[in-house]
Design an enzyme around this catalytic site. Structure first.
Site, PDB file in Angstrom:
ATOM      1  N   HIS A  13       8.521  -2.155   2.444  1.00  0.00           N
ATOM      2  CA  HIS A  13       9.357  -2.563   1.317  1.00  0.00           C
ATOM      3  C   HIS A  13       8.742  -2.112  -0.009  1.00  0.00           C
ATOM      4  CE1 HIS A  13       6.505  -5.722   0.171  1.00  0.00           C
ATOM      5  NE2 HIS A  13       6.400  -5.981   1.474  1.00  0.00           N
ATOM      6  N   GLU A  84       6.922 -10.481   7.955  1.00  0.00           N
ATOM      7  CA  GLU A  84       5.478 -10.315   7.837  1.00  0.00           C
ATOM      8  C   GLU A  84       4.783 -11.463   8.563  1.00  0.00           C
ATOM      9  OE1 GLU A  84       2.652  -8.811   7.758  1.00  0.00           O
ATOM     10  OE2 GLU A  84       2.852  -7.882   5.779  1.00  0.00           O
TER      11      GLU A  84
END
Length: 189
Positions: A13, A84
């Protein structure tokens, strides 16, 4: 657990607010910073030129925002399992406090559980799609590095730096190169 040998492109990202503040993000849903929004827009000429079989992200805002700006005309499929690692009590702490990957953070997720979760999602995506773009997290990249190269320790992947993963006859079974916007190194079946 192994990775299904099918081609895909991975991108971390764009810069989040926590990245900009040098904080551990993990499960925390930190949005993109202004720099991150620009990074995602800057990646659009390469990433949006392809008609991906799927654009897969985690369910965290920073991956979805990255996809929104980098591949604006494609449908995004969010996968909870691509989030994550949960850093537990270390969420939001300065990045210097991050523990080695084989140490489970207090009230957090073990490396083994994290890797199992991520590999399950990656294999689900690869089994269902011919050439996916996966926009996720640096920890997901470290899972890929561990499965392919035998260690989660590697340089942190840059924000919105697309990497092509193509099955090969190389020693580790994969050709891993910067993605430049074409599939010349692999013939689609």
């Amino acid at each position: 657990m192994t990775l299904i040998p099918k081609p895909f492109v991975f991108a971390r990202h764009a810069q989040s607010e926590f990245n900009a503040a040098f904080r551990i993000g993990g499960f925390t849903d930190s949005p993109l910073s202004e720099t991150g929004i620009q990074q995602a827009k800057d990646a659009a000429p390469i990433l949006s030129a392809i008609d991906w079989s799927v654009v897969a992200t985690s369910t965290l805002q920073r991956t979805q925002e990255t996809a929104f700006h980098a591949v604006p005309k494609q449908t995004i499929m969010a996968y909870e399992q691509l989030k994550e690692r949960n850093w537990g009590d270390l969420e939001g702490c300065p990045i210097e406090q991050q523990l080695p990957y084989d140490v489970t953070p207090p009230n957090g997720e073990s490396w083994r559980d994290f890797e199992t979760r991520v590999l399950g999602a990656l294999n689900e995506i690869l089994s269902e799609h011919s050439w996916p773009l996966i926009i996720a997290h640096s920890g997901v990249y470290r899972v890929l590095n561990n499965v392919i190269n035998g260690t989660p320790y590697c340089p942190r992947i840059g924000n919105v730096t697309p990497i092509s993963f193509v099955p090969s006859q190389d020693e580790n079974g994969w050709e891993i190169t910067p993605f430049k916007g074409s599939f010349t190194c692999y013939q689609m079946p």
